[in-house]
Design an enzyme around this catalytic site. Structure first.
Site, PDB file in Angstrom:
ATOM      1  N   GLU A   4      -1.503   0.116  -8.220  1.00  0.00           N
ATOM      2  CA  GLU A   4      -1.459   1.725  -8.093  1.00  0.00           C
ATOM      3  C   GLU A   4      -1.789   2.291  -6.736  1.00  0.00           C
ATOM      4  OE1 GLU A   4      -3.289   3.076 -12.625  1.00  0.00           O
ATOM      5  OE2 GLU A   4      -4.388   2.097 -11.230  1.00  0.00           O
ATOM      6  N   GLU A   6       0.535  -0.804 -17.790  1.00  0.00           N
ATOM      7  CA  GLU A   6      -0.811  -0.827 -18.016  1.00  0.00           C
ATOM      8  C   GLU A   6      -0.534   0.839 -19.364  1.00  0.00           C
ATOM      9  OE1 GLU A   6      -3.983  -0.478 -15.580  1.00  0.00           O
ATOM     10  OE2 GLU A   6      -3.247  -1.842 -13.684  1.00  0.00           O
TER      11      GLU A   6
END
Length: 584
Positions: free
Chosen positions: A158, A232
């Protein structure tokens, strides 16, 4: 094992179309004696892959030390996955977030006062390159290209939510390739950060927990060709101290999963099985206010903290069966649980008088030293100095990281909490030359955002009535194992922090939950194994005890209570957890 490839439409495995049906399972949050059980249950839910982060800070606790043993034996975990017929997605960081202490970045990096983490700072890159070489050399035989189960490896984590330095990501990708990683690489980001965190030539994946079709359409708009995947798929959430236990309706999550799979996309559940932040390993968030994460990482997952299937497990299995073969075996039954009569902790040892037995070495300094300067990762630091005046006094500490218990001549005079933005404390000094003692707890380094530069202890100046206090003794108290504490029978309730001990017998071992009703705040160990933190602030009010931690016959429980604590000093081992109330 066949090799994963990509084409314009999606994934190929052994030249055939393939959909990744994966679930997060962090080996470092699960007792190694339970790895095989959790992996089997992943397969039985219909998954063909498991995903795991790698915590750099545990594997390399010091620059010259690297561990791949015991609960950190990642090659063994990967081998067990392969034996179960599962593929593996590897996410080695260096940064992992994961609500894990410091996002997985080792604390020793912060001994450099001006280091820039997750950047092209040469000191950071040199440390990362060394870490990846140490980690990936023994893992190379487990890559799919070598016949192993590791199908793909993630670059950073991320990163688009943190920065936009493509050259930094390119350095990491090059480092992975130099270490022999010849399977596909991928990045993951939340939809709004996709472009900032993407890397040319590397598969970009998206993270989200709802509106699957919308987010995947946005991903396809930015990536017209190649596989669609969410690395995710958030089907639960984590808890923080002082809030509610977060849950997500199983039917709602299953409908979102159905919407996602209907698009043909691949998925990785975050989490399939959350596990536990054993010991001092929980992370924290700081978006203006510091918020530490609780010990349990149950995450309202398909497998709960004890590895038992939940309503989500069955609901997800039914959805997966619409799109892929699911094993014909029944949903696994919950494992056995242990309940014992109330246990009284009859032996005690106060922390402050026995600090030297816990940590014989001290460091003298003009100002308080940080944990990082003391080469300490987790636990507490005990600071001491003498007070030059008597009478009313005002103590001011520039930065408390994260919770300071203050004593004068061994008597508690107050607590300063970073979470409450507290910096000052007034008290009476009985005499000139009184000893000021400050016990500081690292409640978890920040794991997200710019706050990851999170040094612990007392930072900045410490003033008494406006005058800086100098001449400090710094004693690290990592408390990895409470062995060596001189316990003695006692009936009195200690005034300050104290260890309490009991021995109890078990005939047949099984999972159980330690309930500390009436206790205030501290940590617990069974047979030297660190169960984690407890805090009456909640929501969590029990600690998970894995069956492999127990043994037939005598077992030792040690509780560190940081305050006056429970007068009766009783605990209970129950068959069910208490993770706290949920929001209505």
């Amino acid at each position: 094992m066949p090799v994963l490839q990509t084409d314009k439409a999606g994934f190929l495995l052994d030249g055939r179309p393939f959909r990744l049906l994966s679930g997060g399972l962090h080996y470092f949050r699960v007792h190694p004696g339970q790895w095989a059980d959790r992996l089997r249950k992943a397969r039985l839910m219909g998954l063909n892959t498991v995903e795991t982060y790698v915590p750099w800070n545990l594997h390399q606790p010091r620059p010259d030390t690297f561990r791949l043993d015991g609960g950190l034996d990642l090659p063994r975990f990967v081998e067990l996955a392969a034996a179960e017929g599962l593929h593996v997605l590897l996410r080695p960081g260096p940064y992992i977030c994961a609500e894990w202490e410091g996002g997985g970045l080792p604390s020793w990096l912060l001994a450099e006062p001006d280091i820039r983490l997750r950047s092209r700072d040469p000191r950071f890159l040199a440390a990362v390159d060394d870490y990846l070489a140490r980690l990936l050399t023994p893992l190379r035989p487990h890559l799919a290209s070598q016949g192993g189960p590791i199908l793909a490896v993630q670059v950073e984590n991320e990163y688009g939510a943190y920065g936009d330095d493509t050259a930094y990501l390119e350095h990491l990708a090059d480092s992975l390739r130099r270490c022999g990683v010849d399977v596909p690489l991928f990045t993951c980001d939340q939809p709004v950060d996709l472009e900032r965190g993407a890397l040319p030539g590397v598969l970009a994946t998206a993270n989200f927990g709802s509106r699957s079709a919308h987010h995947l359409a946005a991903l396809r708009a930015q990536r017209p060709e190649g596989p669609l995947m969410t690395s995710e798929f958030w089907i639960g959430w984590f808890d923080r101290w002082g809030a509610h236990h977060v849950v997500r309706d199983a039917d709602t999550a299953a409908r979102e999963l159905d919407e996602l799979l209907a698009t043909g996309a691949s998925v990785n559940f975050y989490m399939f099985h959350g596990g536990t932040n054993f010991g001092f390993t929980n992370g924290a968030n700081d978006k203006g206010t510091y918020r530490p994460t609780v010990t349990s990482y149950d995450y309202d997952s398909p497998l709960d903290e004890a590895g038992d299937p939940t309503a989500k497990y069955t609901a997800f299995r039914d959805v997966i069966a619409k799109y892929a073969p699911v094993p014909g075996e029944p949903v696994p039954a919950p494992g056995p649980k242990l309940a014992l009569p109330a246990l009284v902790l009859t032996e005690s040892a106060e922390l402050l008088p026995h600090a030297a037995a816990l940590s014989p070495s001290t460091v003298e300094s003009r100002r308080p030293l940080t944990m990082e300067e003391l080469e300490q990762d987790f636990g507490f630091v005990l600071y001491e100095t003498t007070l030059p005046v008597r009478g009313p006094a005002l103590l001011e500490i520039e930065q408390v990281r994260d919770r300071a218990q203050v004593f004068v001549d061994g008597q508690p005079v107050g607590v300063l909490e970073r979470e409450q933005h507290e910096h000052a404390l007034a008290f009476a000094v009985p005499r000139a030359g009184s000893v000021l003692t400050v016990l500081v707890e690292n409640q978890g380094r920040v794991n997200y955002g710019q706050g990851i530069h999170d040094r612990k202890g007392l930072l900045g100046k410490v003033l008494l009535d406006g005058v800086e206090l100098a001449g400090w003794t710094n004693r690290p108290l990592p408390l990895a194992d409470p062995a060596g504490i001189p316990f003695a029978p006692t009936t009195a309730t200690p005034v300050g922090p104290a260890f309490h001990r009991a021995v109890f017998d078990v005939d047949d071992t099984a999972d159980t939950f330690l309930h500390l009703d009436g206790w205030t705040k501290g940590n617990a160990w069974i047979n030297g194994f660190p169960l984690g933190r407890y805090w009456s602030r909640g929501p969590q009010r029990s600690l998970y005890v894995p069956a492999p931690v127990l043994r037939s016959g005598p077992n030792e429980l040690v509780v560190l209570e940081l305050h006056a604590g429970h007068r009766a000093r009783t605990v209970a081992f129950r068959a069910t957890p208490d993770l706290g109330p949920t929001e209505e």
